[in-house]
Design a protein around this motif. Structure first.
Motif, PDB file in Angstrom:
ATOM      1  N   LYS A  53      39.870 -15.231   0.754  1.00 17.49           N
ATOM      2  CA  LYS A  53      39.604 -16.654   0.521  1.00 17.49           C
ATOM      3  C   LYS A  53      38.175 -17.060   0.846  1.00 17.49           C
ATOM      4  CE  LYS A  53      44.366 -17.927   1.716  1.00 17.49           C
ATOM      5  NZ  LYS A  53      44.820 -16.651   2.331  1.00 17.49           N
ATOM      6  N   ASP A  54      37.494 -16.240   1.626  1.00 13.63           N
ATOM      7  CA  ASP A  54      36.173 -16.631   2.141  1.00 13.63           C
ATOM      8  C   ASP A  54      35.216 -15.448   1.947  1.00 13.63           C
ATOM      9  OD1 ASP A  54      33.936 -17.189   3.689  1.00 13.63           O
ATOM     10  OD2 ASP A  54      35.064 -18.066   5.353  1.00 13.63           O
ATOM     11  N   PRO A  55      34.520 -15.406   0.804  1.00  8.39           N
ATOM     12  CA  PRO A  55      33.703 -14.234   0.464  1.00  8.39           C
ATOM     13  C   PRO A  55      32.578 -13.943   1.450  1.00  8.39           C
ATOM     14  CG  PRO A  55      33.792 -15.810  -1.376  1.00  8.39           C
ATOM     15  CD  PRO A  55      34.542 -16.423  -0.245  1.00  8.39           C
ATOM     16  N   ALA A  56      31.959 -14.961   2.004  1.00  5.99           N
ATOM     17  CA  ALA A  56      30.858 -14.704   2.941  1.00  5.99           C
ATOM     18  C   ALA A  56      31.389 -14.034   4.201  1.00  5.99           C
ATOM     19  CB  ALA A  56      30.148 -16.019   3.290  1.00  5.99           C
ATOM     20  N   TYR A  57      32.512 -14.554   4.668  1.00  2.98           N
ATOM     21  CA  TYR A  57      33.151 -13.952   5.836  1.00  2.98           C
ATOM     22  C   TYR A  57      33.602 -12.526   5.520  1.00  2.98           C
ATOM     23  CZ  TYR A  57      37.275 -12.896   8.675  1.00  2.98           C
ATOM     24  OH  TYR A  57      38.218 -12.263   9.444  1.00  2.98           O
ATOM     25  N   ALA A  58      34.188 -12.343   4.333  1.00  2.00           N
ATOM     26  CA  ALA A  58      34.654 -11.011   3.943  1.00  2.00           C
ATOM     27  C   ALA A  58      33.486 -10.022   3.891  1.00  2.00           C
ATOM     28  CB  ALA A  58      35.379 -11.067   2.602  1.00  2.00           C
ATOM     29  N   ALA A  59      32.334 -10.488   3.438  1.00  5.28           N
ATOM     30  CA  ALA A  59      31.158  -9.606   3.384  1.00  5.28           C
ATOM     31  C   ALA A  59      30.729  -9.205   4.788  1.00  5.28           C
ATOM     32  CB  ALA A  59      30.010 -10.323   2.667  1.00  5.28           C
ATOM     33  N   ALA A  60      30.810 -10.138   5.712  1.00  3.06           N
ATOM     34  CA  ALA A  60      30.461  -9.811   7.099  1.00  3.06           C
ATOM     35  C   ALA A  60      31.440  -8.789   7.662  1.00  3.06           C
ATOM     36  CB  ALA A  60      30.460 -11.088   7.952  1.00  3.06           C
ATOM     37  N   VAL A  61      32.724  -8.973   7.393  1.00  6.03           N
ATOM     38  CA  VAL A  61      33.741  -8.034   7.870  1.00  6.03           C
ATOM     39  C   VAL A  61      33.500  -6.654   7.255  1.00  6.03           C
ATOM     40  CG1 VAL A  61      36.214  -7.463   7.798  1.00  6.03           C
ATOM     41  CG2 VAL A  61      35.481  -9.813   8.312  1.00  6.03           C
ATOM     42  N   ALA A  62      33.184  -6.634   5.962  1.00  2.00           N
ATOM     43  CA  ALA A  62      32.951  -5.351   5.281  1.00  2.00           C
ATOM     44  C   ALA A  62      31.785  -4.617   5.916  1.00  2.00           C
ATOM     45  CB  ALA A  62      32.674  -5.595   3.793  1.00  2.00           C
ATOM     46  N   HIS A  63      30.768  -5.352   6.301  1.00  2.00           N
ATOM     47  CA  HIS A  63      29.563  -4.721   6.831  1.00  2.00           C
ATOM     48  C   HIS A  63      29.691  -4.339   8.306  1.00  2.00           C
ATOM     49  CE1 HIS A  63      25.388  -3.661   7.079  1.00  2.00           C
ATOM     50  NE2 HIS A  63      25.241  -4.444   8.132  1.00  2.00           N
ATOM     51  N   GLU A  64      30.213  -5.230   9.117  1.00  2.00           N
ATOM     52  CA  GLU A  64      30.170  -5.011  10.567  1.00  2.00           C
ATOM     53  C   GLU A  64      31.306  -4.156  11.106  1.00  2.00           C
ATOM     54  OE1 GLU A  64      27.735  -5.613  12.375  1.00  2.00           O
ATOM     55  OE2 GLU A  64      26.598  -7.158  11.331  1.00  2.00           O
ATOM     56  N   ALA A  65      32.468  -4.204  10.471  1.00  2.00           N
ATOM     57  CA  ALA A  65      33.656  -3.573  11.060  1.00  2.00           C
ATOM     58  C   ALA A  65      33.890  -2.183  10.481  1.00  2.00           C
ATOM     59  CB  ALA A  65      34.878  -4.447  10.824  1.00  2.00           C
ATOM     60  N   GLY A  66      34.156  -1.233  11.365  1.00  2.00           N
ATOM     61  CA  GLY A  66      34.519   0.105  10.931  1.00  2.00           C
ATOM     62  C   GLY A  66      36.029   0.300  10.939  1.00  2.00           C
ATOM     63  N   LEU A  67      36.732  -0.717  11.385  1.00  2.00           N
ATOM     64  CA  LEU A  67      38.195  -0.670  11.461  1.00  2.00           C
ATOM     65  C   LEU A  67      38.715  -2.088  11.347  1.00  2.00           C
ATOM     66  CD1 LEU A  67      40.435   1.128  14.056  1.00  2.00           C
ATOM     67  CD2 LEU A  67      40.448  -1.367  13.955  1.00  2.00           C
ATOM     68  N   LEU A  68      39.864  -2.225  10.715  1.00  2.00           N
ATOM     69  CA  LEU A  68      40.505  -3.545  10.635  1.00  2.00           C
ATOM     70  C   LEU A  68      41.908  -3.490  11.217  1.00  2.00           C
ATOM     71  CD1 LEU A  68      39.632  -4.828   7.036  1.00  2.00           C
ATOM     72  CD2 LEU A  68      38.321  -5.085   9.162  1.00  2.00           C
ATOM     73  N   ALA A  69      42.283  -4.587  11.830  1.00  2.00           N
ATOM     74  CA  ALA A  69      43.665  -4.749  12.287  1.00  2.00           C
ATOM     75  C   ALA A  69      44.169  -6.084  11.760  1.00  2.00           C
ATOM     76  CB  ALA A  69      43.727  -4.736  13.816  1.00  2.00           C
ATOM     77  N   ALA A  70      45.280  -6.054  11.054  1.00  2.00           N
ATOM     78  CA  ALA A  70      45.882  -7.311  10.592  1.00  2.00           C
ATOM     79  C   ALA A  70      46.449  -8.038  11.810  1.00  2.00           C
ATOM     80  CB  ALA A  70      46.978  -7.032   9.580  1.00  2.00           C
ATOM     81  N   GLU A  71      46.056  -9.292  11.970  1.00  2.82           N
ATOM     82  CA  GLU A  71      46.388 -10.004  13.195  1.00  2.82           C
ATOM     83  C   GLU A  71      47.894 -10.246  13.337  1.00  2.82           C
ATOM     84  OE1 GLU A  71      44.271 -13.866  14.426  1.00  2.82           O
ATOM     85  OE2 GLU A  71      42.740 -12.295  14.325  1.00  2.82           O
ATOM     86  N   PHE A  72      48.506 -10.712  12.296  1.00  2.00           N
ATOM     87  CA  PHE A  72      49.940 -11.024  12.392  1.00  2.00           C
ATOM     88  C   PHE A  72      50.733 -10.530  11.183  1.00  2.00           C
ATOM     89  CE2 PHE A  72      47.774 -14.527  10.318  1.00  2.00           C
ATOM     90  CZ  PHE A  72      48.535 -14.681   9.173  1.00  2.00           C
ATOM     91  N   GLN A  73      50.039 -10.061  10.149  1.00  2.00           N
ATOM     92  CA  GLN A  73      50.688  -9.798   8.868  1.00  2.00           C
ATOM     93  C   GLN A  73      51.754  -8.704   8.924  1.00  2.00           C
ATOM     94  OE1 GLN A  73      47.469 -10.258   9.589  1.00  2.00           O
ATOM     95  NE2 GLN A  73      46.254 -10.829   7.833  1.00  2.00           N
ATOM     96  N   ASN A  74      51.616  -7.781   9.884  1.00  3.87           N
ATOM     97  CA  ASN A  74      52.594  -6.694   9.969  1.00  3.87           C
ATOM     98  C   ASN A  74      53.625  -6.923  11.061  1.00  3.87           C
ATOM     99  OD1 ASN A  74      51.566  -5.000   7.877  1.00  3.87           O
ATOM    100  ND2 ASN A  74      49.847  -4.486   9.220  1.00  3.87           N
TER     101      ASN A  74
END
Ligand code: XIL
Length: 378
Positions: A53-74
């Motif tokens: 929903k938020d491309p600028a934020y998504a770009a930051a996540v793509a660049h800075e994070a080497g791992l993702l954790a879904a906060e509540f989705q699972n």
């Protein structure tokens, strides 16, 4: 440059247009993910439901994070059902697909958590039924994500420093221990191991880092629990330290939460590593409720807290990596305003994360970067 890395840098330039302040800065410097990787560590963040929903934020996540954790989705309670009754993994898959597309690791949060149990467990009328529900859930999640999850929080927050049983496990009103006793932990870990032998299986706990009586009780009870689980050969690979920290080390504010005393914390960390376990910092953030309103002064204290904590936890080779609970103050359970204990007395918005609400790096970003740079290689 690896293919995955080239792809995401290419993806970035388009996305960076949407978030100029962050994108402009990102070009020259190594990301947090890259700094961690250079030391054999990982850096990642949790994400809620804003990636698509938020491309600028998504770009930051793509660049800075080497791992993702879904906060509540699972989480069990939030898993949807498709019309045919099958589990709907679509919310979690948004995160999993994003991670795969950007060469990021993925970690699962959380298979069994007292506060997010699913209906089949809550409604189970007998011990056998409860066990069946638990096994079916853990098996389904682990099987679905097998080969994609770097690690799973198999059990989250099993301990209660106030109202726990003699062993510290949640007791009164806790469906898990009421229906299955302490065995629920064994069952969950064994089932997870069987369904996904490659994932690192994590016991995740909160409120354990500081010099406060309640934290001390959590520490003792966690070590006791580890010893009992190891005696029973329960396949726990790593301890997750949530690490929701606060500023105000001499703390008059945040009474009861205590101060962070590095030497004490370090002793506890060595008790974990002495047991052959690895450590993941699973939910790091710093609430600034104990700090003045002035942004620069506040940011300094938040950054100092990050620095003090990371200096200890990144020392042992057994520490695998760090996940912050969110990346930007734009989306954080602390800044979200829904949790009472995270309201500042002056009502100013908190600044707990490496990027501010405009996706600009804060001093705690620099503290994270410096901590990875200073960490011993593993
Ligand atoms: C928070 C999440 O950020 C929210 O999205 C959720 O609704 C409430 O909890 N310990 C945990 C996390 O293990 O799941 C919690 O996350 C923070 C405390």
């Amino acid at each position: 440059m690896s293919l995955a890395r080239r792809e995401f840098v290419a993806g970035l330039s388009a996305a960076a247009l949407a978030g100029a302040s962050w994108g402009a800065r990102a070009a020259g410097e190594p990301s947090l993910a890259e700094r961690a990787r250079r030391k054999g560590l990982f850096y990642g963040c949790s994400v809620a439901n804003q990636l698509d929903k938020d491309p600028a934020y998504a770009a930051a996540v793509a660049h800075e994070a080497g791992l993702l954790a879904a906060e509540f989705q699972n989480q069990w309670q939030y898993l949807g059902r498709k019309p045919d009754g099958a589990t709907d993994f679509s919310a979690g898959e948004v995160v999993a697909r994003f991670a795969a597309a950007h060469g990021q690791l993925l970690r699962g949060h959380a298979l069994v958590w007292f506060s997010r149990l699913g209906d089949p467990f809550k409604q189970a009328a007998s011990r056998a039924e409860a066990e069946r529900a638990l096994v079916a859930h853990v098996r389904e999640m682990c099987t679905h994500y097998a080969g994609r999850m770097q690690s799973w929080d198999v059990v989250n927050e099993p301990l209660d420093p106030f109202d726990g049983g003699p062993d510290g496990l949640r007791a009164r009103g806790d469906a898990l221990t009421e229906k299955l006793g302490p065995d629920y932990i064994d069952i969950a870990f064994h089932t997870a191991r069987e369904a996904d032998p490659k994932a690192i299986l994590v016991l995740n706990e909160a409120g354990i880092e500081n010099d406060a009586e309640r934290h001390e009780r959590q520490r003792r009870n966690l070590i006791g629990l580890i010893d009992r689980l190891q005696d029973r050969r329960v396949p726990v690979d790593a301890i997750g330290l949530q690490s929701h920290l606060r500023t105000g080390r001499q703390s008059s504010i945040g009474a009861g939460y205590g101060a962070f005393v590095p030497a004490k914390f370090e002793r506890f960390v060595s008790e974990i590593t002495a047991r052959g376990l690895r450590i993941i910092v699973t939910e790091l953030d710093v609430f600034d409720g104990g700090s003045p309103g002035d942004v620069a002064a506040r940011d300094r204290e938040v950054a100092a807290m990050y620095a003090d904590y990371l200096a200890i936890i990144l020392k042992p080779k057994q520490t695998l990596g760090v996940v912050t609970w969110g990346l930007s103050d734009r989306y954080s359970w602390i800044t979200g305003g829904t949790v009472d204990r995270f309201k500042r007395a002056d009502k100013l918005p908190s600044r707990p994360l490496p990027l501010d609400t405009d996706l600009r790096p804060t001093p705690c970003y620099a503290a994270l970067a410096a901590a990875f740079d200073a960490a011993p290689s593993r």
